[in-house]
Design a protein around this motif. Structure first.
Motif, PDB file in Angstrom:
ATOM      1  N   LYS A  21       0.848  -1.192   0.000  1.00 56.73           N
ATOM      2  CA  LYS A  21       0.000   0.000   0.000  1.00 56.73           C
ATOM      3  C   LYS A  21       0.885   1.244   0.000  1.00 56.73           C
ATOM      4  O   LYS A  21       1.765   1.391   0.843  1.00 56.73           O
ATOM      5  CB  LYS A  21      -0.923  -0.001   1.226  1.00 56.73           C
ATOM      6  CG  LYS A  21      -2.081  -0.975   1.086  1.00 56.73           C
ATOM      7  CD  LYS A  21      -3.082  -0.849   2.216  1.00 56.73           C
ATOM      8  CE  LYS A  21      -3.953   0.362   2.120  1.00 56.73           C
ATOM      9  NZ  LYS A  21      -5.105   0.203   1.235  1.00 56.73           N
ATOM     10  N   VAL A  22       0.637   2.092  -0.988  1.00 62.08           N
ATOM     11  CA  VAL A  22       1.391   3.344  -1.091  1.00 62.08           C
ATOM     12  C   VAL A  22       0.407   4.511  -1.173  1.00 62.08           C
ATOM     13  O   VAL A  22       0.591   5.452  -1.932  1.00 62.08           O
ATOM     14  CB  VAL A  22       2.374   3.323  -2.296  1.00 62.08           C
ATOM     15  CG1 VAL A  22       3.557   2.413  -2.016  1.00 62.08           C
ATOM     16  CG2 VAL A  22       1.674   2.879  -3.579  1.00 62.08           C
ATOM     17  N   ASP A  23      -0.639   4.392  -0.364  1.00 61.25           N
ATOM     18  CA  ASP A  23      -1.703   5.397  -0.385  1.00 61.25           C
ATOM     19  C   ASP A  23      -1.213   6.777   0.047  1.00 61.25           C
ATOM     20  O   ASP A  23      -1.833   7.772  -0.303  1.00 61.25           O
ATOM     21  CB  ASP A  23      -2.841   4.976   0.554  1.00 61.25           C
ATOM     22  CG  ASP A  23      -3.613   3.783   0.016  1.00 61.25           C
ATOM     23  OD1 ASP A  23      -3.266   3.297  -1.077  1.00 61.25           O
ATOM     24  OD2 ASP A  23      -4.565   3.341   0.682  1.00 61.25           O
ATOM     25  N   SER A  24      -0.134   6.836   0.816  1.00 58.78           N
ATOM     26  CA  SER A  24       0.267   8.141   1.359  1.00 58.78           C
ATOM     27  C   SER A  24       1.038   8.996   0.359  1.00 58.78           C
ATOM     28  O   SER A  24       1.234  10.187   0.582  1.00 58.78           O
ATOM     29  CB  SER A  24       1.097   7.945   2.631  1.00 58.78           C
ATOM     30  OG  SER A  24       2.295   7.262   2.302  1.00 58.78           O
ATOM     31  N   PHE A  25       1.483   8.398  -0.767  1.00 54.24           N
ATOM     32  CA  PHE A  25       2.182   9.259  -1.734  1.00 54.24           C
ATOM     33  C   PHE A  25       1.835   8.996  -3.193  1.00 54.24           C
ATOM     34  O   PHE A  25       2.163   9.767  -4.066  1.00 54.24           O
ATOM     35  CB  PHE A  25       3.707   9.195  -1.544  1.00 54.24           C
ATOM     36  CG  PHE A  25       4.318   7.827  -1.669  1.00 54.24           C
ATOM     37  CD1 PHE A  25       4.411   6.982  -0.576  1.00 54.24           C
ATOM     38  CD2 PHE A  25       4.806   7.388  -2.892  1.00 54.24           C
ATOM     39  CE1 PHE A  25       4.991   5.718  -0.691  1.00 54.24           C
ATOM     40  CE2 PHE A  25       5.394   6.143  -3.024  1.00 54.24           C
ATOM     41  CZ  PHE A  25       5.480   5.296  -1.908  1.00 54.24           C
ATOM     42  N   LEU A  26       1.124   7.864  -3.491  1.00 56.64           N
ATOM     43  CA  LEU A  26       0.880   7.545  -4.916  1.00 56.64           C
ATOM     44  C   LEU A  26      -0.572   7.163  -5.222  1.00 56.64           C
ATOM     45  O   LEU A  26      -1.099   7.527  -6.264  1.00 56.64           O
ATOM     46  CB  LEU A  26       1.818   6.388  -5.311  1.00 56.64           C
ATOM     47  CG  LEU A  26       1.854   5.968  -6.777  1.00 56.64           C
ATOM     48  CD1 LEU A  26       2.328   7.119  -7.663  1.00 56.64           C
ATOM     49  CD2 LEU A  26       2.791   4.759  -6.963  1.00 56.64           C
ATOM     50  N   ASN A  27      -1.209   6.419  -4.345  1.00 58.69           N
ATOM     51  CA  ASN A  27      -2.523   5.859  -4.693  1.00 58.69           C
ATOM     52  C   ASN A  27      -3.726   6.607  -4.115  1.00 58.69           C
ATOM     53  O   ASN A  27      -4.856   6.323  -4.496  1.00 58.69           O
ATOM     54  CB  ASN A  27      -2.615   4.379  -4.285  1.00 58.69           C
ATOM     55  CG  ASN A  27      -1.880   3.464  -5.258  1.00 58.69           C
ATOM     56  OD1 ASN A  27      -1.498   2.363  -4.911  1.00 58.69           O
ATOM     57  ND2 ASN A  27      -1.667   3.921  -6.494  1.00 58.69           N
ATOM     58  N   GLN A  29      -3.331   9.868  -1.381  1.00 57.18           N
ATOM     59  CA  GLN A  29      -2.653  11.153  -1.216  1.00 57.18           C
ATOM     60  C   GLN A  29      -1.474  11.153  -2.189  1.00 57.18           C
ATOM     61  O   GLN A  29      -0.826  10.115  -2.375  1.00 57.18           O
ATOM     62  CB  GLN A  29      -2.165  11.281   0.224  1.00 57.18           C
ATOM     63  CG  GLN A  29      -1.349  12.518   0.493  1.00 57.18           C
ATOM     64  CD  GLN A  29      -1.076  12.684   1.974  1.00 57.18           C
ATOM     65  OE1 GLN A  29      -1.743  13.435   2.662  1.00 57.18           O
ATOM     66  NE2 GLN A  29      -0.078  11.964   2.476  1.00 57.18           N
ATOM     67  N   LEU A  30      -1.231  12.306  -2.823  1.00 63.09           N
ATOM     68  CA  LEU A  30      -0.124  12.392  -3.778  1.00 63.09           C
ATOM     69  C   LEU A  30       0.961  13.306  -3.236  1.00 63.09           C
ATOM     70  O   LEU A  30       0.659  14.361  -2.668  1.00 63.09           O
ATOM     71  CB  LEU A  30      -0.611  12.946  -5.120  1.00 63.09           C
ATOM     72  CG  LEU A  30      -1.701  12.147  -5.840  1.00 63.09           C
ATOM     73  CD1 LEU A  30      -2.160  12.896  -7.101  1.00 63.09           C
ATOM     74  CD2 LEU A  30      -1.220  10.754  -6.208  1.00 63.09           C
ATOM     75  N   ASP A  31       2.221  12.907  -3.439  1.00 64.07           N
ATOM     76  CA  ASP A  31       3.341  13.790  -3.123  1.00 64.07           C
ATOM     77  C   ASP A  31       3.777  14.435  -4.441  1.00 64.07           C
ATOM     78  O   ASP A  31       4.429  13.787  -5.270  1.00 64.07           O
ATOM     79  CB  ASP A  31       4.486  12.975  -2.519  1.00 64.07           C
ATOM     80  CG  ASP A  31       5.696  13.857  -2.218  1.00 64.07           C
ATOM     81  OD1 ASP A  31       5.860  14.913  -2.868  1.00 64.07           O
ATOM     82  OD2 ASP A  31       6.477  13.479  -1.331  1.00 64.07           O
ATOM     83  N   ILE A  35       6.124  12.811  -7.417  1.00 64.01           N
ATOM     84  CA  ILE A  35       5.473  12.472  -8.701  1.00 64.01           C
ATOM     85  C   ILE A  35       6.197  13.189  -9.848  1.00 64.01           C
ATOM     86  O   ILE A  35       6.423  12.639 -10.919  1.00 64.01           O
ATOM     87  CB  ILE A  35       3.975  12.892  -8.687  1.00 64.01           C
ATOM     88  CG1 ILE A  35       3.239  12.233  -7.518  1.00 64.01           C
ATOM     89  CG2 ILE A  35       3.312  12.636 -10.038  1.00 64.01           C
ATOM     90  CD1 ILE A  35       2.695  10.886  -7.714  1.00 64.01           C
ATOM     91  N   CYS A  36       6.576  14.440  -9.579  1.00 68.39           N
ATOM     92  CA  CYS A  36       7.292  15.219 -10.592  1.00 68.39           C
ATOM     93  C   CYS A  36       8.637  14.558 -10.919  1.00 68.39           C
ATOM     94  O   CYS A  36       9.020  14.429 -12.100  1.00 68.39           O
ATOM     95  CB  CYS A  36       7.470  16.625 -10.017  1.00 68.39           C
ATOM     96  SG  CYS A  36       8.193  17.748 -11.133  1.00 68.39           S
ATOM     97  N   HIS A  37       9.343  14.082  -9.897  1.00 67.06           N
ATOM     98  CA  HIS A  37      10.639  13.421 -10.132  1.00 67.06           C
ATOM     99  C   HIS A  37      10.449  12.098 -10.881  1.00 67.06           C
ATOM    100  O   HIS A  37      11.278  11.720 -11.711  1.00 67.06           O
ATOM    101  CB  HIS A  37      11.365  13.171  -8.798  1.00 67.06           C
ATOM    102  CG  HIS A  37      11.664  14.437  -8.053  1.00 67.06           C
ATOM    103  ND1 HIS A  37      11.939  14.497  -6.710  1.00 67.06           N
ATOM    104  CD2 HIS A  37      11.710  15.727  -8.486  1.00 67.06           C
ATOM    105  CE1 HIS A  37      12.149  15.754  -6.353  1.00 67.06           C
ATOM    106  NE2 HIS A  37      12.006  16.509  -7.411  1.00 67.06           N
ATOM    107  N   ALA A  63      -1.704  10.677 -12.502  1.00 71.60           N
ATOM    108  CA  ALA A  63      -0.756  11.678 -11.992  1.00 71.60           C
ATOM    109  C   ALA A  63       0.653  11.442 -12.547  1.00 71.60           C
ATOM    110  O   ALA A  63       1.319  12.383 -12.990  1.00 71.60           O
ATOM    111  CB  ALA A  63      -0.737  11.642 -10.462  1.00 71.60           C
ATOM    112  N   VAL A  64       1.095  10.188 -12.549  1.00 72.12           N
ATOM    113  CA  VAL A  64       2.465   9.922 -13.031  1.00 72.12           C
ATOM    114  C   VAL A  64       2.562  10.103 -14.545  1.00 72.12           C
ATOM    115  O   VAL A  64       3.587  10.559 -15.067  1.00 72.12           O
ATOM    116  CB  VAL A  64       2.977   8.524 -12.583  1.00 72.12           C
ATOM    117  CG1 VAL A  64       3.442   8.579 -11.145  1.00 72.12           C
ATOM    118  CG2 VAL A  64       1.972   7.431 -12.775  1.00 72.12           C
ATOM    119  N   ALA A  65       1.496   9.762 -15.251  1.00 67.21           N
ATOM    120  CA  ALA A  65       1.498   9.965 -16.708  1.00 67.21           C
ATOM    121  C   ALA A  65       1.567  11.459 -17.028  1.00 67.21           C
ATOM    122  O   ALA A  65       2.294  11.889 -17.933  1.00 67.21           O
ATOM    123  CB  ALA A  65       0.246   9.346 -17.325  1.00 67.21           C
TER     124      ALA A  65
END
Ligand code: G4P
Length: 194
Positions: A21-27, A29-31, A35-37, A63-65
């Motif tokens: 689970k990577v809900d805190s930065f990708l899935n 909530q977004l960092d 994401i920019c990097h 977001a990543v796309a």
């Protein structure tokens, strides 16, 4: 990608040695900085390949796309929809995708107007597990007579068959973090590859 792997170790939560689970930065909530990097890293890895547009699948791929598309000098991003009004389906490319993780089949669709024939298209997604989603997108692109320039993945679960299936189908896969296995509910990365 070192920054991503460090973040997964710091903030990722592994459930039953199976799901990260990577809900805190990708899935969920977004960092934005991370994401920019990630977008910049995709642009760097695919800089040797002409790319006209990016295709992803809702929701977490968007977001990543977007970040990758901005880093690639603002090329268009198109996301496949999982729910399309039935009246709109006739002007779409669509296919069924089975999710092993969620144990359900869903339809993905893209309006034909957003996939002009002859373009080179990069597929981007957040996770690669079974490879069903990426194979589904690739089949839409083939139907649209587009060239699949490659497949960019943020987190690959290398112990699942997705990457091998895509490579056997002839696609180039670039994954920014490759998880070889989960051990005691912690990810073990494939250091040699990502
Ligand atoms: P695939 O993504 O390679 O096709 O494999 P699979 O059928 O197993 O995955 C179905 C969904 O589960 C996909 O999300 C995929 O991103 C997600 N998934 C697979 N393994 C993991 C994991 O370890 N952690 C997380 N967080 N997600 C995983 P989706 O249905 O496209 O949903 P969405 O979140 O993009 O809306």
């Amino acid at each position: 990608m070192k920054e991503l792997k460090e973040r997964i170790i710091h903030d990722g939560i592994v459930i039953d040695n199976r799901i990260l689970k990577v809900d805190s930065f990708l899935n969920q909530q977004l960092d934005p900085a991370l994401i920019c990097h990630i977008g910049t890293e995709f642009a760097r890895r695919f800089s040797d390949t002409p790319i006209d547009r990016i295709v992803t699948i809702e929701s977490s791929g968007i977001a990543v796309a977007y970040a990758a598309a901005l880093a690639m000098k603002n090329i268009p991003v198109v996301f496949a929809r999982k729910k399309m009004p039935s009246h709109a389906m006739e002007n779409t490319y669509h296919t069924s995708v089975y999710s092993y993780t969620k144990e359900e089949t869903y339809e993905v669709a893209i309006s034909k107007q957003f996939l002009p024939a002859g373009e080179s298209v990069l597929i981007i997604d957040d996770f690669l597990a079974s490879g069903e989603a990426a194979l589904g997108l690739a089949s839409l692109l083939q139907e649209a007579q587009c060239n699949v320039a490659g497949i960019g993945i943020v987190i690959e679960k290398s112990f699942q068959p997705g990457c091998q299936r895509l490579q056997e189908a002839g696609y180039r896969v670039e994954a920014l973090a490759q998880i070889e296995k989960f051990e005691n509910d912690r990810p073990v990365f494939n250091q040699a590859k990502s």
